[in-house]
Design a protein around this motif. Structure first.
Motif, PDB file in Angstrom:
ATOM      1  N   GLN A   1      41.884  34.000  30.942  1.00  0.00           N
ATOM      2  CA  GLN A   1      42.833  32.961  30.552  1.00  0.00           C
ATOM      3  C   GLN A   1      43.480  32.415  31.830  1.00  0.00           C
ATOM      4  N   GLY A   2      43.149  31.208  32.192  1.00  0.00           N
ATOM      5  CA  GLY A   2      43.694  30.632  33.417  1.00  0.00           C
ATOM      6  C   GLY A   2      42.614  29.945  34.232  1.00  0.00           C
ATOM      7  N   LYS A   3      42.801  29.899  35.537  1.00  0.00           N
ATOM      8  CA  LYS A   3      41.851  29.253  36.431  1.00  0.00           C
ATOM      9  C   LYS A   3      41.064  30.311  37.187  1.00  0.00           C
ATOM     10  N   PHE A   4      39.798  30.416  36.863  1.00  0.00           N
ATOM     11  CA  PHE A   4      38.963  31.418  37.508  1.00  0.00           C
ATOM     12  C   PHE A   4      38.586  30.967  38.918  1.00  0.00           C
ATOM     13  N   PRO A   5      38.580  31.886  39.910  1.00  0.00           N
ATOM     14  CA  PRO A   5      38.769  33.330  39.809  1.00  0.00           C
ATOM     15  C   PRO A   5      40.108  33.826  40.348  1.00  0.00           C
ATOM     16  N   ASP A   6      41.070  32.936  40.495  1.00  0.00           N
ATOM     17  CA  ASP A   6      42.287  33.313  41.209  1.00  0.00           C
ATOM     18  C   ASP A   6      43.538  33.455  40.353  1.00  0.00           C
ATOM     19  N   LYS A   7      43.537  32.933  39.121  1.00  0.00           N
ATOM     20  CA  LYS A   7      44.740  32.994  38.303  1.00  0.00           C
ATOM     21  C   LYS A   7      44.385  33.347  36.879  1.00  0.00           C
ATOM     22  N   ASN A   8      44.815  34.516  36.435  1.00  0.00           N
ATOM     23  CA  ASN A   8      44.608  34.940  35.056  1.00  0.00           C
ATOM     24  C   ASN A   8      45.986  35.161  34.440  1.00  0.00           C
ATOM     25  N   ASN A   9      46.374  34.292  33.521  1.00  0.00           N
ATOM     26  CA  ASN A   9      47.704  34.433  32.921  1.00  0.00           C
ATOM     27  C   ASN A   9      47.729  35.476  31.805  1.00  0.00           C
ATOM     28  N   ALA A  10      46.556  36.027  31.477  1.00  0.00           N
ATOM     29  CA  ALA A  10      46.462  37.136  30.519  1.00  0.00           C
ATOM     30  C   ALA A  10      47.177  36.857  29.202  1.00  0.00           C
TER      31      ALA A  10
ATOM     32  N   ASP B   1      45.928  36.572  26.462  1.00  0.00           N
ATOM     33  CA  ASP B   1      45.310  37.362  25.397  1.00  0.00           C
ATOM     34  C   ASP B   1      45.766  38.814  25.425  1.00  0.00           C
ATOM     35  N   GLY B   2      46.622  39.156  26.397  1.00  0.00           N
ATOM     36  CA  GLY B   2      47.197  40.491  26.445  1.00  0.00           C
ATOM     37  C   GLY B   2      46.665  41.409  27.519  1.00  0.00           C
ATOM     38  N   TYR B   3      45.566  41.010  28.202  1.00  0.00           N
ATOM     39  CA  TYR B   3      44.944  41.936  29.143  1.00  0.00           C
ATOM     40  C   TYR B   3      44.402  41.212  30.369  1.00  0.00           C
ATOM     41  N   VAL B   4      44.616  41.823  31.535  1.00  0.00           N
ATOM     42  CA  VAL B   4      44.043  41.311  32.778  1.00  0.00           C
ATOM     43  C   VAL B   4      42.656  41.900  32.994  1.00  0.00           C
ATOM     44  N   GLY B   5      42.536  43.205  32.753  1.00  0.00           N
ATOM     45  CA  GLY B   5      41.247  43.881  32.850  1.00  0.00           C
ATOM     46  C   GLY B   5      40.746  44.238  31.469  1.00  0.00           C
ATOM     47  N   THR B   6      40.241  45.444  31.319  1.00  0.00           N
ATOM     48  CA  THR B   6      39.728  45.864  30.016  1.00  0.00           C
ATOM     49  C   THR B   6      40.851  46.054  28.995  1.00  0.00           C
ATOM     50  N   ALA B   7      40.480  45.945  27.743  1.00  0.00           N
ATOM     51  CA  ALA B   7      41.387  46.210  26.622  1.00  0.00           C
ATOM     52  C   ALA B   7      40.887  47.452  25.887  1.00  0.00           C
ATOM     53  N   PRO B   8      41.734  48.100  25.091  1.00  0.00           N
ATOM     54  CA  PRO B   8      41.246  49.214  24.266  1.00  0.00           C
ATOM     55  C   PRO B   8      40.054  48.775  23.424  1.00  0.00           C
ATOM     56  N   VAL B   9      39.164  49.694  23.144  1.00  0.00           N
ATOM     57  CA  VAL B   9      37.929  49.325  22.456  1.00  0.00           C
ATOM     58  C   VAL B   9      38.155  48.807  21.046  1.00  0.00           C
TER      59      VAL B   9
ATOM     60  N   SER C   1      18.631  43.671  29.862  1.00  0.00           N
ATOM     61  CA  SER C   1      19.481  42.696  29.171  1.00  0.00           C
ATOM     62  C   SER C   1      20.901  43.202  28.963  1.00  0.00           C
ATOM     63  N   MET C   2      21.837  42.250  28.957  1.00  0.00           N
ATOM     64  CA  MET C   2      23.246  42.527  28.680  1.00  0.00           C
ATOM     65  C   MET C   2      23.749  41.480  27.705  1.00  0.00           C
ATOM     66  N   ARG C   3      24.665  41.882  26.851  1.00  0.00           N
ATOM     67  CA  ARG C   3      25.184  40.974  25.835  1.00  0.00           C
ATOM     68  C   ARG C   3      26.704  41.057  25.744  1.00  0.00           C
ATOM     69  N   GLY C   4      27.321  39.982  25.235  1.00  0.00           N
ATOM     70  CA  GLY C   4      28.715  40.000  24.829  1.00  0.00           C
ATOM     71  C   GLY C   4      29.736  39.412  25.779  1.00  0.00           C
ATOM     72  N   GLY C   5      29.394  39.235  27.058  1.00  0.00           N
ATOM     73  CA  GLY C   5      30.394  38.724  27.998  1.00  0.00           C
ATOM     74  C   GLY C   5      31.433  39.781  28.333  1.00  0.00           C
ATOM     75  N   SER C   6      32.478  39.370  29.060  1.00  0.00           N
ATOM     76  CA  SER C   6      33.486  40.340  29.486  1.00  0.00           C
ATOM     77  C   SER C   6      34.838  39.685  29.679  1.00  0.00           C
ATOM     78  N   TYR C   7      35.801  40.471  30.120  1.00  0.00           N
ATOM     79  CA  TYR C   7      37.150  39.972  30.379  1.00  0.00           C
ATOM     80  C   TYR C   7      37.188  38.951  31.515  1.00  0.00           C
ATOM     81  N   LEU C   8      36.101  38.785  32.229  1.00  0.00           N
ATOM     82  CA  LEU C   8      36.038  37.803  33.310  1.00  0.00           C
ATOM     83  C   LEU C   8      35.412  36.483  32.884  1.00  0.00           C
TER      84      LEU C   8
END
Length: 324
Positions: free
Chosen positions: A215-224, A226-234, A282-289
């Motif tokens: 959430q913000g301007k990648f890759p230097d500003k994440n206003n979080a 959605d509640g999380y800068v890195g990983t969130a609980p599963v 293969s990888m699926r789902g995207g990430s917090y980045l």
């Protein structure tokens, strides 16, 4: 700081030819030793059937081989409601003594905004084409941002810095396996047909955050927001129609297939699986980045891949099992 040429997708980074001194046996946090592992009875039954796989939407990435859309049939299987957690992976390591590839190589990729100032000063290598990824010595699943970090408060977060080979080893121990791409997408859709996300076509229905992405301007500003800068609980956010959490965002999830842009053109329509080695899994789902401006891969049909020995701070996995 030395830049290293890197030719992979901006949403991930491959181990490549970077070499740093290997450490002695990595420290293992006591907090992760006491928690039990994955129980197969917790897996959710997904009844097989036919569905439309892939996308022809203009916001897709044709070079990734996201389409053409086609009807695919998968058999019934069981799948974890969420990605494997730090606690669960810790139980595996405790019982088996397994050492991840990040530990054996002595380093892993960490996103630049997540490292401490002291760790940042020690970084020597950065991939030139994805400079937001830092080669952090001593980073691995239990110390995800480097030697001065911990998972003590993140035992319910998805384990990261896991290579495909690491994930496969966990599956062998737990009596499970990695999902095929077709199984993963079928499960992610949660019974919905042709939708962009596991919950529908709107990213934020009624302004509500449904997943953990940038959430913000990648890759230097994440206003979080959605509640999380890195990983969130599963189990953060609402599950999809099958009761599965975080099928979009949070962490990339390894699949069983080799990655190829020709996937939809060459695999069977019955339980498809790409088994020809290509150098990437293969990888699926995207990430917090993931962010729409550069890596709009948190859509259900989006695909990516990485070398089986690569590990990053946004890559994990979930498991499936065949019906007994």
């Amino acid at each position: 700081m030395r830049f290293v040429k890197e030719n992979n997708e901006c949403c991930s980074a491959s181990r490549g030819r970077i070499s740093v001194p290997k450490p002695e046996k990595a420290e293992f946090p006591d907090s992760a030793k006491a928690v039990g592992g994955l129980h197969k009875e917790r897996l959710i039954v997904v009844h097989g059937g036919e569905f439309e796989m892939g996308t022809d939407a203009p916001d897709g990435f044709p070079s990734d081989g996201e389409g053409p859309v086609r009807k695919v049939t998968v058999r019934s299987f069981r799948i974890s409601p969420y990605a494997v957690t730090n606690a669960e992976f810790g139980a595996f390591v405790r019982e088996t003594g397994y050492v991840t590839e990040a530990e054996r190589f002595g380093w892993s990729y960490v996103f630049h905004l997540l490292v401490s100032p002291s760790t940042l000063q020690k970084v020597k290598n950065v991939p030139r084409q994805v400079p937001w990824w830092l080669v952090v010595e001593g980073a691995y699943w239990a110390k995800p941002e480097g030697p001065d970090s911990t998972i003590d408060e993140r035992l319910d977060h998805p384990v990261v810095h896991i290579s495909w080979n690491d994930a496969n080893a966990y599956c062998e121990w737990s009596g499970t396996r990695l999902p095929t791409e077709a199984e993963w997408e079928y499960a992610a859709r949660g019974g919905l047909a042709g939708k962009t996300y596991p919950w529908g076509d709107l990213l934020k229905p009624d302004g509500k955050h449904m997943c953990n992405i940038w959430q913000g301007k990648f890759p230097d500003k994440n206003n979080a927001s959605d509640g999380y800068v890195g990983t969130a609980p599963v189990n953060a956010y609402e599950p999809n129609g099958y009761g599965l959490y975080n099928m979009s965002g949070n962490v990339w999830e390894w699949c069983a297939d080799w990655f190829s842009p020709l996937y939809h053109q060459t695999t069977s329509t019955m339980n498809p699986y790409y088994n020809k080695p290509t150098g990437k899994r293969s990888m699926r789902g995207g990430s917090y980045l993931c962010h729409r401006s550069y890596c709009n891969r948190y859509r259900i049909a989006a695909r990516s891949g990485n070398t089986p020995d690569s590990s990053t701070g946004n890559a994990g996995f979930r498991v499936v099992a065949d019906m007994e």
